[in-house]
Design a protein around this motif. Structure first.
Motif, PDB file in Angstrom:
ATOM      1  N   ALA A  59       0.830  -1.203   0.000  1.00 14.29           N
ATOM      2  CA  ALA A  59       0.000   0.000   0.000  1.00 14.29           C
ATOM      3  C   ALA A  59       0.864   1.252   0.000  1.00 14.29           C
ATOM      4  O   ALA A  59       0.536   2.242  -0.674  1.00 14.29           O
ATOM      5  N   ALA A  60       1.975   1.225   0.730  1.00 15.77           N
ATOM      6  CA  ALA A  60       2.878   2.376   0.743  1.00 15.77           C
ATOM      7  C   ALA A  60       3.474   2.612  -0.651  1.00 15.77           C
ATOM      8  O   ALA A  60       3.579   3.759  -1.110  1.00 15.77           O
ATOM      9  N   MET A  61       3.859   1.538  -1.343  1.00 11.99           N
ATOM     10  CA  MET A  61       4.382   1.690  -2.694  1.00 11.99           C
ATOM     11  C   MET A  61       3.322   2.237  -3.644  1.00 11.99           C
ATOM     12  O   MET A  61       3.616   3.062  -4.519  1.00 11.99           O
ATOM     13  N   SER A  62       2.083   1.788  -3.486  1.00 15.58           N
ATOM     14  CA  SER A  62       1.001   2.298  -4.336  1.00 15.58           C
ATOM     15  C   SER A  62       0.777   3.784  -4.098  1.00 15.58           C
ATOM     16  O   SER A  62       0.579   4.550  -5.051  1.00 15.58           O
ATOM     17  N   LEU A  63       0.810   4.209  -2.847  1.00  9.44           N
ATOM     18  CA  LEU A  63       0.622   5.625  -2.540  1.00  9.44           C
ATOM     19  C   LEU A  63       1.760   6.474  -3.098  1.00  9.44           C
ATOM     20  O   LEU A  63       1.525   7.561  -3.641  1.00  9.44           O
ATOM     21  N   LEU A  64       2.988   5.975  -2.970  1.00  4.53           N
ATOM     22  CA  LEU A  64       4.116   6.727  -3.513  1.00  4.53           C
ATOM     23  C   LEU A  64       4.043   6.804  -5.038  1.00  4.53           C
ATOM     24  O   LEU A  64       4.331   7.853  -5.632  1.00  4.53           O
ATOM     25  N   THR A  65       3.627   5.712  -5.682  1.00  2.00           N
ATOM     26  CA  THR A  65       3.471   5.727  -7.142  1.00  2.00           C
ATOM     27  C   THR A  65       2.391   6.713  -7.566  1.00  2.00           C
ATOM     28  O   THR A  65       2.553   7.441  -8.551  1.00  2.00           O
ATOM     29  N   LEU A  66       1.281   6.757  -6.831  1.00  2.00           N
ATOM     30  CA  LEU A  66       0.233   7.733  -7.123  1.00  2.00           C
ATOM     31  C   LEU A  66       0.756   9.155  -6.949  1.00  2.00           C
ATOM     32  O   LEU A  66       0.482  10.037  -7.786  1.00  2.00           O
ATOM     33  N   TYR A  67       1.524   9.386  -5.896  1.00  2.00           N
ATOM     34  CA  TYR A  67       2.082  10.721  -5.655  1.00  2.00           C
ATOM     35  C   TYR A  67       3.039  11.118  -6.777  1.00  2.00           C
ATOM     36  O   TYR A  67       3.008  12.255  -7.268  1.00  2.00           O
ATOM     37  N   VAL A  68       3.893  10.180  -7.216  1.00  2.00           N
ATOM     38  CA  VAL A  68       4.834  10.461  -8.300  1.00  2.00           C
ATOM     39  C   VAL A  68       4.081  10.771  -9.587  1.00  2.00           C
ATOM     40  O   VAL A  68       4.463  11.680 -10.348  1.00  2.00           O
ATOM     41  N   THR A  69       3.001  10.035  -9.850  1.00  2.00           N
ATOM     42  CA  THR A  69       2.202  10.286 -11.055  1.00  2.00           C
ATOM     43  C   THR A  69       1.588  11.678 -11.028  1.00  2.00           C
ATOM     44  O   THR A  69       1.618  12.408 -12.028  1.00  2.00           O
ATOM     45  N   ILE A  70       1.045  12.074  -9.883  1.00  2.00           N
ATOM     46  CA  ILE A  70       0.444  13.406  -9.757  1.00  2.00           C
ATOM     47  C   ILE A  70       1.492  14.494  -9.935  1.00  2.00           C
ATOM     48  O   ILE A  70       1.279  15.490 -10.645  1.00  2.00           O
ATOM     49  N   VAL A  71       2.654  14.311  -9.306  1.00  2.00           N
ATOM     50  CA  VAL A  71       3.727  15.316  -9.414  1.00  2.00           C
ATOM     51  C   VAL A  71       4.229  15.412 -10.852  1.00  2.00           C
ATOM     52  O   VAL A  71       4.462  16.511 -11.373  1.00  2.00           O
ATOM     53  N   LEU A  72       4.378  14.272 -11.517  1.00  2.00           N
ATOM     54  CA  LEU A  72       4.857  14.286 -12.899  1.00  2.00           C
ATOM     55  C   LEU A  72       3.881  15.018 -13.816  1.00  2.00           C
ATOM     56  O   LEU A  72       4.294  15.838 -14.654  1.00  2.00           O
ATOM     57  N   CYS A  73       2.593  14.732 -13.670  1.00  2.00           N
ATOM     58  CA  CYS A  73       1.592  15.426 -14.484  1.00  2.00           C
ATOM     59  C   CYS A  73       1.550  16.917 -14.159  1.00  2.00           C
ATOM     60  O   CYS A  73       1.382  17.753 -15.059  1.00  2.00           O
ATOM     61  N   TRP A  74       1.717  17.249 -12.892  1.00  2.00           N
ATOM     62  CA  TRP A  74       1.724  18.669 -12.506  1.00  2.00           C
ATOM     63  C   TRP A  74       2.927  19.390 -13.104  1.00  2.00           C
ATOM     64  O   TRP A  74       2.807  20.525 -13.586  1.00  2.00           O
ATOM     65  N   LEU A  75       4.090  18.733 -13.095  1.00  2.00           N
ATOM     66  CA  LEU A  75       5.279  19.350 -13.676  1.00  2.00           C
ATOM     67  C   LEU A  75       5.110  19.562 -15.180  1.00  2.00           C
ATOM     68  O   LEU A  75       5.519  20.607 -15.719  1.00  2.00           O
ATOM     69  N   MET A  76       4.523  18.589 -15.857  1.00  2.00           N
ATOM     70  CA  MET A  76       4.273  18.763 -17.291  1.00  2.00           C
ATOM     71  C   MET A  76       3.293  19.893 -17.538  1.00  2.00           C
ATOM     72  O   MET A  76       3.457  20.678 -18.487  1.00  2.00           O
ATOM     73  N   TYR A  77       2.283  20.011 -16.691  1.00  2.00           N
ATOM     74  CA  TYR A  77       1.310  21.094 -16.856  1.00  2.00           C
ATOM     75  C   TYR A  77       1.968  22.453 -16.648  1.00  2.00           C
ATOM     76  O   TYR A  77       1.746  23.387 -17.428  1.00  2.00           O
ATOM     77  N   VAL A  78       2.797  22.562 -15.613  1.00  2.00           N
ATOM     78  CA  VAL A  78       3.468  23.836 -15.339  1.00  2.00           C
ATOM     79  C   VAL A  78       4.434  24.193 -16.462  1.00  2.00           C
ATOM     80  O   VAL A  78       4.512  25.341 -16.900  1.00  2.00           O
ATOM     81  N   ALA A  79       5.171  23.195 -16.953  1.00  2.00           N
ATOM     82  CA  ALA A  79       6.182  23.460 -17.978  1.00  2.00           C
ATOM     83  C   ALA A  79       5.565  23.799 -19.326  1.00  2.00           C
ATOM     84  O   ALA A  79       6.104  24.632 -20.066  1.00  2.00           O
ATOM     85  N   LEU A  80       4.425  23.176 -19.653  1.00  2.00           N
ATOM     86  CA  LEU A  80       3.875  23.315 -20.995  1.00  2.00           C
ATOM     87  C   LEU A  80       2.679  24.248 -21.083  1.00  2.00           C
ATOM     88  O   LEU A  80       2.379  24.748 -22.165  1.00  2.00           O
ATOM     89  N   VAL A  81       1.990  24.468 -19.970  1.00  2.00           N
ATOM     90  CA  VAL A  81       0.752  25.253 -20.026  1.00  2.00           C
ATOM     91  C   VAL A  81       0.815  26.465 -19.124  1.00  2.00           C
ATOM     92  O   VAL A  81       0.745  27.604 -19.576  1.00  2.00           O
ATOM     93  N   ALA A  82       0.955  26.244 -17.838  1.00  2.00           N
ATOM     94  CA  ALA A  82       0.824  27.333 -16.875  1.00  2.00           C
ATOM     95  C   ALA A  82       1.894  28.396 -17.068  1.00  2.00           C
ATOM     96  O   ALA A  82       1.629  29.592 -16.959  1.00  2.00           O
ATOM     97  N   ARG A  83       3.134  27.980 -17.374  1.00  2.00           N
ATOM     98  CA  ARG A  83       4.210  28.947 -17.517  1.00  2.00           C
ATOM     99  C   ARG A  83       3.962  29.914 -18.658  1.00  2.00           C
ATOM    100  O   ARG A  83       4.289  31.090 -18.593  1.00  2.00           O
ATOM    101  N   ARG A  84       3.345  29.440 -19.750  1.00  2.00           N
ATOM    102  CA  ARG A  84       3.083  30.306 -20.901  1.00  2.00           C
ATOM    103  C   ARG A  84       1.880  31.200 -20.671  1.00  2.00           C
ATOM    104  O   ARG A  84       1.696  32.177 -21.383  1.00  2.00           O
ATOM    105  N   GLU A  85       1.033  30.816 -19.709  1.00  2.00           N
ATOM    106  CA  GLU A  85      -0.171  31.614 -19.445  1.00  2.00           C
ATOM    107  C   GLU A  85       0.056  32.694 -18.395  1.00  2.00           C
ATOM    108  O   GLU A  85      -0.820  33.504 -18.140  1.00  2.00           O
ATOM    109  N   LEU A  86       1.240  32.682 -17.738  1.00  2.00           N
ATOM    110  CA  LEU A  86       1.517  33.691 -16.723  1.00  2.00           C
ATOM    111  C   LEU A  86       1.686  35.057 -17.388  1.00  2.00           C
ATOM    112  O   LEU A  86       2.299  35.176 -18.445  1.00  2.00           O
TER     113      LEU A  86
END
Length: 293
Positions: free
Chosen positions: A262-289
């Motif tokens: 369960a701990a590994m599943s939670l960490l994998t979910l957290y990594v997935t969320i962080v990775l998607c957030w980083l892609m969003y910031v790098a490709l979308v949010a930064r250009r909209e600032l």
């Protein structure tokens, strides 16, 4: 007031399903992740262990190795699917003979269950039985043995995922390309832009929302792939294709280490969320600032 009440009543079944099948299991896994529950232990009952499971993850080399393997698999698979799906979508926009037949055949992999996809590719790659080892050896001199060579097994899993999910990318981008306005392309032609300039400055910006949405969906799916790879390679040879989903499965079911799994599943979910957030910031949010003057 009555319209708001009716709206909430219509949404109630969906909200109940999300709470029962979405939030409920997540809370359960979150609680189990802070216990040392293991059915094979001397004391099989669950006891609170604090952050002990998460501390183990930092020094768990097999888990970290599976995580890096998953990142590599996700990168090559999703990148190939986006590029190939875009070119196929552009091809389907033209008036070609048998275009409807090709579109039907191209979308058939989406209707096949992942476990059936893995079993099919397993039969295709078995030495002495499958056609791929025979023709690769006869035409290119390649000895295809995914059960022996780690690099071949990794490439085979990537190709299998590309075969299975490229039709989804093609259909998504085909719908986006079909809805693009014609005026920007006509204006670019009048201004003398070549094909590369039209693609980079007109087509790509207009398709960015559809491409990003497709990338997010495919990244989240690729990071949790289990069925296809399990049927094709079983995570082998050795641990060459033991992606993080397979690694968690081996910890949870054969070893029944539910707390650590369960701990590994939670960490994998957290990594997935962080990775998607980083892609969003790098490709979308930064250009909209807003830019400072």
């Amino acid at each position: 007031m009555r319209s708001q009440t009716t709206g909430w009543l219509l949404l109630a079944p969906t909200l109940v399903i999300l709470l029962v099948f979405g939030l409920g299991p997540f809370i359960y896994v979150l609680v189990v992740g802070f216990t040392n529950w293991n059915s094979f232990a001397a004391d099989p009952t669950a006891h609170f262990a604090g952050v002990q499971n998460f501390r183990r993850l930092v020094f768990d080399d097999p888990f970290l190795h599976s995580l890096w393997l998953t990142f590599g698999f996700t990168f090559f698979a999703v990148l190939s699917e986006i590029v190939l799906g875009y070119f196929l979508a552009q091809l389907l926009m033209r008036d070609l003979p048998f275009k409807g037949f090709f579109r039907t055949i191209h979308t058939l992999p989406l209707m096949v269950a992942p476990i059936a996809v893995g079993a099919t590719w397993r039969l295709l790659t078995v030495p002495g039985l499958g056609p791929l080892p025979y023709y690769l050896d006869r035409w290119l001199g390649i000895d295809l043995r995914i059960g022996t060579f780690a690099d071949q097994a990794f490439i085979a899993t990537v190709i299998m995922d590309v075969w299975h999910w490229t039709p989804l990318v093609t259909l998504t981008l085909l719908a986006a390309i079909s809805s693009l306005p014609k005026e920007p392309f006509e204006q670019a032609q009048i201004d003398g832009a070549n094909r590369a300039q039209v693609f980079w400055y007109v087509t790509l910006p207009l398709l960015k929302p559809a491409i990003l949405a497709t990338v997010f969906i495919r990244v989240m799916d690729a990071l949790r792939t289990v069925d296809e790879v399990w049927m094709l390679t079983g995570g082998g040879p050795a641990a060459a294709t033991r992606y993080v989903g397979l690694h968690i499965w081996r910890v949870v079911f054969p070893k029944t280490d539910y707390g650590y799994g369960a701990a590994m599943s939670l960490l994998t979910l957290y990594v997935t969320i962080v990775l998607c957030w980083l892609m969003y910031v790098a490709l979308v949010a930064r250009r909209e600032l807003p830019r400072s003057e």
